[in-house]
Design an enzyme around this catalytic site. Sequence first.
Site, PDB file in Angstrom:
ATOM      1  N   LYS A  24      -8.520  -8.241 -24.488  1.00  0.00           N
ATOM      2  CA  LYS A  24      -7.218  -7.892 -23.899  1.00  0.00           C
ATOM      3  C   LYS A  24      -6.191  -7.594 -24.981  1.00  0.00           C
ATOM      4  O   LYS A  24      -5.461  -6.608 -24.910  1.00  0.00           O
ATOM      5  CB  LYS A  24      -6.741  -9.033 -22.981  1.00  0.00           C
ATOM      6  CG  LYS A  24      -7.549  -9.090 -21.688  1.00  0.00           C
ATOM      7  CD  LYS A  24      -7.370 -10.369 -20.892  1.00  0.00           C
ATOM      8  CE  LYS A  24      -8.366 -10.394 -19.729  1.00  0.00           C
ATOM      9  NZ  LYS A  24      -8.334 -11.652 -18.969  1.00  0.00           N
ATOM     10  N   GLN A  81      -5.408 -17.287 -19.316  1.00  0.00           N
ATOM     11  CA  GLN A  81      -6.840 -17.025 -19.152  1.00  0.00           C
ATOM     12  C   GLN A  81      -7.510 -18.121 -18.319  1.00  0.00           C
ATOM     13  O   GLN A  81      -7.326 -19.306 -18.558  1.00  0.00           O
ATOM     14  CB  GLN A  81      -7.515 -16.904 -20.528  1.00  0.00           C
ATOM     15  CG  GLN A  81      -8.972 -16.515 -20.471  1.00  0.00           C
ATOM     16  CD  GLN A  81      -9.208 -15.147 -19.836  1.00  0.00           C
ATOM     17  OE1 GLN A  81      -8.519 -14.180 -20.126  1.00  0.00           O
ATOM     18  NE2 GLN A  81     -10.183 -15.069 -18.952  1.00  0.00           N
ATOM     19  N   ASP A 106      -1.390 -10.500 -13.544  1.00  0.00           N
ATOM     20  CA  ASP A 106      -2.702 -10.800 -12.940  1.00  0.00           C
ATOM     21  C   ASP A 106      -2.613 -10.742 -11.419  1.00  0.00           C
ATOM     22  O   ASP A 106      -3.646 -10.698 -10.734  1.00  0.00           O
ATOM     23  CB  ASP A 106      -3.152 -12.214 -13.362  1.00  0.00           C
ATOM     24  CG  ASP A 106      -4.235 -12.177 -14.425  1.00  0.00           C
ATOM     25  OD1 ASP A 106      -4.864 -11.113 -14.596  1.00  0.00           O
ATOM     26  OD2 ASP A 106      -4.447 -13.214 -15.079  1.00  0.00           O
TER      27      ASP A 106
END
Length: 309
Positions: free
Chosen positions: A70, A114, A137
Amino acid sequence: MVPPISVRLKLKKINKFMSTTIIDGKEVACKIREKLAEEIAELKALGKTPGLAVVLVGEDPASQVYVGSKVRACEELGLYSQKWELPADTTQEQLVELIHQLNADERIHGILVQSPPPAHIDEEAVILNIDPRKDVDGFHPANVAKLVLEDEEGFVPCTPLGCMELLKAYGISTAGKHAVVIGRSMIVGKPMANLLVSKKANATVTIAHSRTADLPGLCRTADIIVAAVGRPEMVNADYVKEGAVVLDVGINRIADSSRPRGYRIVGDVDYEAVKDKCSAITPVPGGVGPMTIAMLMANTVKACRQLTR
Ligand SMILES: NC(=O)c1ccc[n+]([C@@H]2O[C@H](COP(=O)([O-])OP(=O)(O)OC[C@H]3O[C@@H](n4cnc5c(N)ncnc54)[C@H](OP(=O)(O)O)[C@@H]3O)[C@@H](O)[C@H]2O)c1
């Protein structure tokens, strides 16, 4: 000699599906990144650089790989990024404090924690602390609501968003089609079903899960199958009707002593058994996977636009 009509019809049917479209996620993701690079250049010309903060708690090797990819994707596109690697014994309070700091940081437009964090961290409670305008997200309840309400200002989880982009890129219409989504997670299954049933996509959607009766029979009624199960190669030829579109979200490691790493990655679909029956299918790897990070970048650019307008 002309073959009888029954044989001709059969041949026609076979020909129709003989060339299955293999959906190339790498190529579509690459095109999306090229377009994003142009958008980022425009934003930078206005003095705005989209910024993403990626937070990792603990030392899970797979998570370290995802976080690394990422941050690398940000660097390649010229996005500003921060990588926070916190020790496994970081407390919930310390993590929330960092989130608040990132919420207030004007250089940061997207925040990602994460998953999965260590067991002592309450992931849902942490997500509640992310400013929904920076929740790239799409896991914050405010964004879940916006997805259901079809409010385009919200953020949609990257993997299902990527699946929709793949369908669009290959001109696969969903309107009036029956889509069966296997899996009801908040990360893939449920948002995928919401996207498919939206007024933009107009599919008729069935969500299946581990308690669904006669899953193969249900799937055989589907024009589109999205497999997000986490069970290696579960969806076999018995699940798929001729001409269906199959999107395989699964990423599963299975032991393979012939590979240097001792394993290989397979999807939730038995690709070899199914591919000749489908009109289109995503391979694993190289299908849905490459889209997830591309959509994360897209969400970060969107967050920057919305926060700086
Ligand atoms: N490509 C990407 O970037 C990406 C991103 C995220 C996830 N993934 C992969 O996608 C897969 C799914 O991820 P997830 O996070 O959604 O997983 P998850 O949270 O474990 O959810 C799996 C879902 O599958 C259902 N299920 C399990 N066994 C089943 C069975 N035998 N028959 C029917 N349904 C069954 C479960 O049903 P219940 O609810 O009844 O338990 C659950 O709803 C995994 O392989 C994951 O690695 C890929």
